[in-house]
Design an enzyme around this catalytic site. Structure first.
Site, mmCIF file in Angstrom:
data_model
loop_
_atom_site.group_PDB
_atom_site.id
_atom_site.type_symbol
_atom_site.label_atom_id
_atom_site.label_comp_id
_atom_site.label_asym_id
_atom_site.label_seq_id
_atom_site.Cartn_x
_atom_site.Cartn_y
_atom_site.Cartn_z
ATOM 1 N N GLY A 92 0.827 -1.205 0.000
ATOM 2 C CA GLY A 92 0.000 0.000 0.000
ATOM 3 C C GLY A 92 0.863 1.257 0.000
ATOM 4 O O GLY A 92 0.551 2.239 -0.668
ATOM 5 N N TRP A 105 2.329 1.637 -3.429
ATOM 6 C CA TRP A 105 1.316 2.126 -4.373
ATOM 7 C C TRP A 105 1.328 3.651 -4.408
ATOM 8 O O TRP A 105 1.116 4.257 -5.466
ATOM 9 C CB TRP A 105 -0.071 1.627 -3.965
ATOM 10 N N HIS A 106 1.582 4.274 -3.253
ATOM 11 C CA HIS A 106 1.557 5.730 -3.190
ATOM 12 C C HIS A 106 2.750 6.367 -3.902
ATOM 13 O O HIS A 106 2.636 7.499 -4.398
ATOM 14 C CB HIS A 106 1.531 6.192 -1.729
ATOM 15 N N GLY A 107 3.882 5.684 -3.929
ATOM 16 C CA GLY A 107 5.028 6.291 -4.587
ATOM 17 C C GLY A 107 6.203 5.343 -4.694
ATOM 18 O O GLY A 107 6.379 4.455 -3.854
ATOM 19 N N PHE A 112 -0.102 10.322 -7.575
ATOM 20 C CA PHE A 112 -0.094 8.892 -7.277
ATOM 21 C C PHE A 112 -0.923 8.098 -8.278
ATOM 22 O O PHE A 112 -0.797 6.919 -8.372
ATOM 23 C CB PHE A 112 -0.624 8.630 -5.869
#
Length: 506
Positions: free
Chosen positions: A352, A355-357, A506
């Site tokens: 997770g 996923w953001h960066g 994102f």
């Protein structure tokens, strides 16, 4: 005045990378007003309505992301075909694996190539450089179309990729029906209010709305206006003001500021990212509702959470549910013993974070939340709950949770790890509370907006709902002055250069 409107018209019809069509720009609201004018002519016929909104969504996305519209259209076509294949052919698990893998490959290419090349160079002591093979292929068709020495990140690719995967997995699980019309599926994946930063919408809740008649009650319209105005206030008046006047300055050079100012900037960023992201979501839900569609709530007073578990039930709810349903549960969830459950939680939060960066900092951010969730689960298992002082315990739990979440945001916001080190150094070695009084005069307006943000995040949810209900219950002549007053405040607070929504990257 005339030149101002000429600039807006040019911004609408021509894509400018430096001036995308953000929801906080006047140009967007001109486009939306014109869109509503055309919508009033077509909303009664579902096929025409959906096709009209699809074209409008693609136009708006083009004005936000330029030629990456082609990638979105490609994703629509490919995932529509994958859906048909899953519904028609055998070997469904193989089809699903290929479809999900293909989507992740596209996402990985655009979002994680630099990250993986950098890690490979560190690991193997090489000096590989990124080369844009997709751009090279496109240049064979149209000369000099793409710079092959760089790979840009398309706006919203993480969101529409996850949305496509959720459709394919739900189709495999027989939790939704196959979409046979390519325009309907494209509309589901491209609907502009939530396209670039969520919420991540499930096909089972959105697709049936494509075939329903348009309905918009007076109270629903008032609710939509309330959400849009609230979202603009949160984004421009609070989030952008704190970013420009405090957060960005301190995070750029922490050593130039005292420990008190560093700590204040950390709390200010907690407020900024909530007001920025939830403000976008409020606007998205309001725009969709005016057009006759309902998309899910994505925030529920997250900083009033009494634990990290509670926080993730309130923050970015659509992503939390996505990670639970399509990652945590397939990994085994809590069905294979405590140790396996804790490992699954850690894996889910690490991915997770990624996923953001594409940066180690986001992995660290995910790790902090993952370890916190594991510790919470272990504490509930092995420690007896305290029954006394319920109100005091709840308040203390909310306070501690906010500190942990704010601590984790440092890794999320900092440009690199050296900035993280400088922030902690200043807060631990140069923390002089007496400087706070001096700061009150230096940061007069910042303190005011900061306190408004604190009030906003901890204002009781029931009282928020009462305020919303009172606004919705007002007649039009009572609502208009409130809306105009807030919009004037937004216009006064708006900077000459608009800041993009944080989650657009994102």
């Amino acid at each position: 005045m005339m030149s101002r409107w000429q600039h807006i018209v040019e911004q609408i019809w021509t894509y400018h990378p430096d001036e995308p069509l953000f929801y906080t720009s006047l140009a967007f609201w001109v486009v939306f007003t014109v869109l509503l004018g055309g919508y009033s002519l077509v909303f009664r016929k579902n096929v025409v309505r959906n096709s009209y909104l699809l074209l409008a969504s693609w136009f708006i996305y083009y004005q936000m992301s330029g030629t990456f519209l082609a990638l979105l259209v490609f994703s629509c076509a490919v995932n529509y075909a994958f859906g048909l294949a899953l519904a028609k052919y055998k070997w469904k698990q193989a089809w699903l694996s290929f479809a999900v893998g293909f989507n992740l490959l596209i996402l990985g290419y655009f979002k994680y190539t630099y990250f993986f090349v950098e890690q490979a160079n560190l690991l193997f002591q090489t000096d590989w450089e990124v080369f844009n093979w997709v751009g090279w292929a496109l240049n064979q068709i149209v000369a000099d179309m793409v710079d092959v020495q760089s790979i840009l990140l398309p706006i919203g690719i993480s969101f529409y990729t996850f949305q496509a995967i959720s459709y394919l997995v739900d189709l495999y699980r027989n939790e939704t029906n196959v979409v046979k019309n390519p325009l309907d599926f494209s509309f589901y994946l491209s609907f502009f209010p939530q396209l670039v930063a969520g919420p991540i919408v499930r096909a089972s809740s959105f697709i049936p709305q494509l075939y329903q008649r348009f309905r918009l009650k007076q109270k629903e319209f008032s609710h939509a206006v309330f959400l849009i105005v609230k979202g603009l206030f949160k984004k421009v008046v609070i989030a952008d003001f704190l970013a420009i006047n405090l957060v960005d300055r301190v995070f750029e050079a922490p050593l130039a500021y005292s420990g008190v100012e560093n700590l204040l900037s950390v709390y200010a960023y907690s407020i900024q990212i909530y007001c920025d992201f939830s403000g976008y979501t409020d606007i998205a839900i309001g725009l969709a509702l005016i057009l006759g569609f309902k998309i899910p709530v994505n925030f529920n007073s997250p900083y009033q959470a009494s634990s990290l578990t509670d926080f993730w039930h309130r923050w970015h709810i659509s992503l939390s549910l996505w990670l639970r349903d399509y990652l945590y549960i397939p990994l085994g969830g809590n069905r294979k013993g405590a140790v396996r459950m804790h490992i699954n939680v850690l894996i889910t939060m690490l991915l997770g974070g990624l996923w953001h960066g594409a940066n180690i900092r986001f992995l660290l951010w995910g790790a902090i939340h993952g370890l916190g969730l594991v510790i919470e689960k272990m504490a509930r298992t092995y420690l007896k709950p305290i029954r006394r002082w319920k109100t005091l315990r709840k308040g203390l739990a909310v306070f501690v949770t906010f500190q942990l979440v704010s601590l984790a945001w440092i890794f999320f916001r900092a440009r690199d790890y050296s900035i993280v080190q400088q922030l902690f150094y200043q807060m631990t070695h140069h923390f002089w509370p007496e400087n706070a009084l001096e700061g009150l005069s230096v940061y007069g307006w910042v303190w005011g907006v900061f306190l408004v943000g604190i009030l906003l995040i901890w204002f009781p949810s029931r009282q928020k709902e009462k305020l919303r209900g009172k606004f919705v219950g007002l007649p039009a002549w009572g609502q208009i002055p409130i809306v105009v007053g807030i919009l004037l405040l937004v216009a006064l607070a708006a900077q000459s250069s608009l800041l993009p929504f944080i989650y657009f990257r994102f």
